[in-house]
Design a protein around this motif. Structure first.
Motif, PDB file in Angstrom:
ATOM      1  N   UNK A  50       0.947  -1.237  -0.159  1.00 14.14           N
ATOM      2  CA  UNK A  50       0.088   0.067  -0.006  1.00 14.14           C
ATOM      3  C   UNK A  50       0.775   1.209   0.004  1.00 14.14           C
ATOM      4  N   UNK A  51       1.026   1.875   1.041  1.00 11.65           N
ATOM      5  CA  UNK A  51       1.652   3.178   1.233  1.00 11.65           C
ATOM      6  C   UNK A  51       3.165   3.049   1.219  1.00 11.65           C
ATOM      7  N   UNK A  52       3.708   1.983   1.258  1.00 15.83           N
ATOM      8  CA  UNK A  52       5.381   1.809   1.225  1.00 15.83           C
ATOM      9  C   UNK A  52       5.923   2.514   0.053  1.00 15.83           C
ATOM     10  N   UNK A  53       5.533   2.308  -1.161  1.00 17.61           N
ATOM     11  CA  UNK A  53       6.259   3.088  -2.470  1.00 17.61           C
ATOM     12  C   UNK A  53       6.048   4.595  -2.245  1.00 17.61           C
ATOM     13  N   UNK A  54       5.033   5.254  -2.013  1.00 15.20           N
ATOM     14  CA  UNK A  54       4.875   6.571  -1.653  1.00 15.20           C
ATOM     15  C   UNK A  54       5.641   7.180  -0.651  1.00 15.20           C
ATOM     16  N   UNK A  55       5.998   6.272   0.446  1.00 19.64           N
ATOM     17  CA  UNK A  55       7.044   6.577   1.579  1.00 19.64           C
ATOM     18  C   UNK A  55       8.368   6.804   1.072  1.00 19.64           C
ATOM     19  N   UNK A  56       8.585   5.826   0.078  1.00 22.92           N
ATOM     20  CA  UNK A  56      10.058   5.779  -0.329  1.00 22.92           C
ATOM     21  C   UNK A  56      10.388   6.785  -1.454  1.00 22.92           C
ATOM     22  N   UNK A  57       9.285   7.223  -2.153  1.00 30.36           N
ATOM     23  CA  UNK A  57       9.295   8.514  -3.164  1.00 30.36           C
ATOM     24  C   UNK A  57       9.651   9.622  -2.362  1.00 30.36           C
ATOM     25  N   UNK A  58       8.876   9.778  -1.294  1.00 31.62           N
ATOM     26  CA  UNK A  58       8.991  10.942  -0.424  1.00 31.62           C
ATOM     27  C   UNK A  58      10.111  11.104   0.290  1.00 31.62           C
ATOM     28  N   UNK A 102      13.189   8.938   0.438  1.00 31.33           N
ATOM     29  CA  UNK A 102      14.382   8.733  -0.035  1.00 31.33           C
ATOM     30  C   UNK A 102      14.585   8.885  -1.471  1.00 31.33           C
ATOM     31  N   UNK A 103      13.599   9.551  -2.175  1.00 33.04           N
ATOM     32  CA  UNK A 103      13.789  10.118  -3.599  1.00 33.04           C
ATOM     33  C   UNK A 103      13.649   9.134  -4.471  1.00 33.04           C
ATOM     34  N   UNK A 104      13.208   7.952  -4.204  1.00 32.35           N
ATOM     35  CA  UNK A 104      13.311   6.658  -5.290  1.00 32.35           C
ATOM     36  C   UNK A 104      12.151   7.004  -6.231  1.00 32.35           C
ATOM     37  N   UNK A 105      12.453   6.617  -7.362  1.00 34.01           N
ATOM     38  CA  UNK A 105      11.375   6.715  -8.498  1.00 34.01           C
ATOM     39  C   UNK A 105      11.444   5.119  -9.021  1.00 34.01           C
ATOM     40  N   UNK A 106      10.018   4.782  -9.450  1.00 30.93           N
ATOM     41  CA  UNK A 106       9.931   3.368  -9.494  1.00 30.93           C
ATOM     42  C   UNK A 106       9.273   3.178 -10.960  1.00 30.93           C
ATOM     43  N   UNK A 107       8.964   4.062 -11.676  1.00 38.83           N
ATOM     44  CA  UNK A 107       8.744   3.941 -13.083  1.00 38.83           C
ATOM     45  C   UNK A 107       7.037   3.664 -12.921  1.00 38.83           C
ATOM     46  N   UNK A 108       6.338   3.814 -14.311  1.00 41.36           N
ATOM     47  CA  UNK A 108       4.864   3.434 -14.202  1.00 41.36           C
ATOM     48  C   UNK A 108       4.844   2.650 -15.257  1.00 41.36           C
ATOM     49  N   UNK A 109       3.900   1.436 -15.025  1.00 39.79           N
ATOM     50  CA  UNK A 109       3.682   0.555 -16.147  1.00 39.79           C
ATOM     51  C   UNK A 109       3.161   1.052 -17.560  1.00 39.79           C
ATOM     52  N   UNK A 129      19.882   2.236  -5.502  1.00 40.25           N
ATOM     53  CA  UNK A 129      20.963   2.661  -4.405  1.00 40.25           C
ATOM     54  C   UNK A 129      20.308   3.467  -3.354  1.00 40.25           C
ATOM     55  N   UNK A 130      19.238   4.247  -3.697  1.00 39.92           N
ATOM     56  CA  UNK A 130      18.304   4.804  -2.382  1.00 39.92           C
ATOM     57  C   UNK A 130      17.641   3.829  -1.699  1.00 39.92           C
ATOM     58  N   UNK A 131      17.205   2.884  -2.433  1.00 44.36           N
ATOM     59  CA  UNK A 131      16.448   1.689  -1.980  1.00 44.36           C
ATOM     60  C   UNK A 131      17.326   1.083  -0.788  1.00 44.36           C
ATOM     61  N   UNK A 132      18.488   0.934  -1.298  1.00 43.49           N
ATOM     62  CA  UNK A 132      19.552   0.128  -0.371  1.00 43.49           C
ATOM     63  C   UNK A 132      19.572   0.910   0.726  1.00 43.49           C
ATOM     64  N   UNK A 133      19.527   2.260   0.834  1.00 47.59           N
ATOM     65  CA  UNK A 133      19.688   2.935   1.941  1.00 47.59           C
ATOM     66  C   UNK A 133      18.532   2.714   3.161  1.00 47.59           C
ATOM     67  N   UNK A 134      17.318   2.825   2.268  1.00 46.68           N
ATOM     68  CA  UNK A 134      16.164   2.288   3.157  1.00 46.68           C
ATOM     69  C   UNK A 134      16.228   0.972   3.687  1.00 46.68           C
ATOM     70  N   UNK A 135      16.650  -0.063   2.948  1.00 46.69           N
ATOM     71  CA  UNK A 135      16.526  -1.561   3.452  1.00 46.69           C
ATOM     72  C   UNK A 135      17.672  -1.475   4.584  1.00 46.69           C
ATOM     73  N   UNK A 136      18.749  -0.745   4.657  1.00 47.37           N
ATOM     74  CA  UNK A 136      19.661  -0.673   5.608  1.00 47.37           C
ATOM     75  C   UNK A 136      19.033  -0.091   6.816  1.00 47.37           C
ATOM     76  N   UNK A 137      18.333   0.914   6.794  1.00 40.19           N
ATOM     77  CA  UNK A 137      17.733   1.771   7.925  1.00 40.19           C
ATOM     78  C   UNK A 137      16.634   0.668   8.555  1.00 40.19           C
ATOM     79  N   UNK A 138      16.050  -0.008   7.608  1.00 40.18           N
ATOM     80  CA  UNK A 138      14.804  -0.942   8.304  1.00 40.18           C
ATOM     81  C   UNK A 138      15.525  -1.997   9.098  1.00 40.18           C
TER      82      UNK A 138
END
Length: 259
Positions: A92-100, A102-109, A122-131
């Motif tokens: 649900x709200x995980x991707x919007x949280x990452x965008x906001x 960590x500045x992560x982009x995920x693309x759009x189908x 690489x930004x996602x990696x920072x998030x994974x490390x933080x969790x």
């Protein structure tokens, strides 16, 4: 046989092979959704049976591991960038949280998932490390928490593995399990289709795996998965080498993950 699931390590294929070995057919749909014809910890009435079996080591017990570089990258493409089976984004709200945050982009189908995959990963990696390190902004997800954590719960609760094999040598490893057990239906591992519930609903990986990891991201991956690299014998210095560099020592795994 008893299988300790480790997410992102061929768990769909393994589940389907186990199902087939009992019933002579594959489960129609995602094996993770099956609620009958097999015992699972998620099914409450299965729990006492599983517990009894595991603590008395009545059945052959195994699990499967994967190179931490490939596993975390696969988690990013599947869970963060991909659209899930229910047609929505993961959690649900995980991707919007990452965008906001960590500045992560995920693309759009709708636009063919165009975005800078390397920068976003690489930004996602920072998030994974933080969790994993600080459990914030949320607890670590099972798909990117360390394999050794998943594998240790089985040992701590009285289980003992007979076999831990590599996703990268899947056919050989799965065949070694089938050779060790009696099944109602014979399984020819080489002919089994690969079940990948995450395929086809997200962007394709645009670069070789080593391009996603610079010096800093390699350092982060080692910080998060040090135990996984050491216990399961993967090459920490070369993200491009997905193959293990040694054999798993089951006694070492039980000694180090059993405390």
């Amino acid at each position: 046989m008893v299988y300790r699931v480790v997410p992102k390590c061929a768990c769909s294929s393994i589940g389907q092979i186990m199902y087939y070995s009992d019933h002579g057919e594959f489960f129609d749909g995602d094996i993770h959704d099956a609620t009958g014809k097999m015992h699972k910890w998620a099914i409450e009435k299965s729990q006492p049976k599983i517990e009894k079996n595991v603590t008395s080591h009545k059945s052959y017990a195994f699990t499967c591991v994967r190179n931490p570089y490939g596993r975390i990258l696969s988690s990013f493409f599947d869970k963060i960038c991909g659209i899930q089976r229910n047609g929505k984004r993961y959690r649900g709200n995980l991707v919007p949280l990452l965008v906001q945050k960590y500045g992560i982009e995920v693309g759009d189908p709708d636009t063919g998932f165009e975005f800078d995959q390397i920068q976003s990963f690489r930004r996602f990696l920072l998030f994974a490390r933080d969790t994993i390190r600080w459990r914030r902004p949320m607890d670590p997800d099972i798909h990117w928490s360390a394999m050794s954590g998943h594998i240790s719960t089985f040992i701590v609760n009285g289980g003992r593995y007979d076999n831990i094999f590599f996703t990268e040598k899947f056919n050989d490893g799965m065949q070694s399990v089938m050779d060790a057990v009696e099944t109602k239906h014979k399984v020819d591992v080489a002919k089994i289709p690969k079940f990948n519930e995450s395929e086809g609903h997200g962007p394709k990986r645009a670069h070789p795996i080593e391009d996603y990891f610079d010096d800093l991201s390699m350092h982060l991956v080692y910080e998060i998965y040090k135990r996984d690299f050491n216990l399961f014998k993967y090459d920490v210095d070369n993200p491009g080498n997905k193959m293990p560099v040694g054999e798993i020592d089951l006694d070492e795994v039980h000694a180090k993950l059993g405390d």
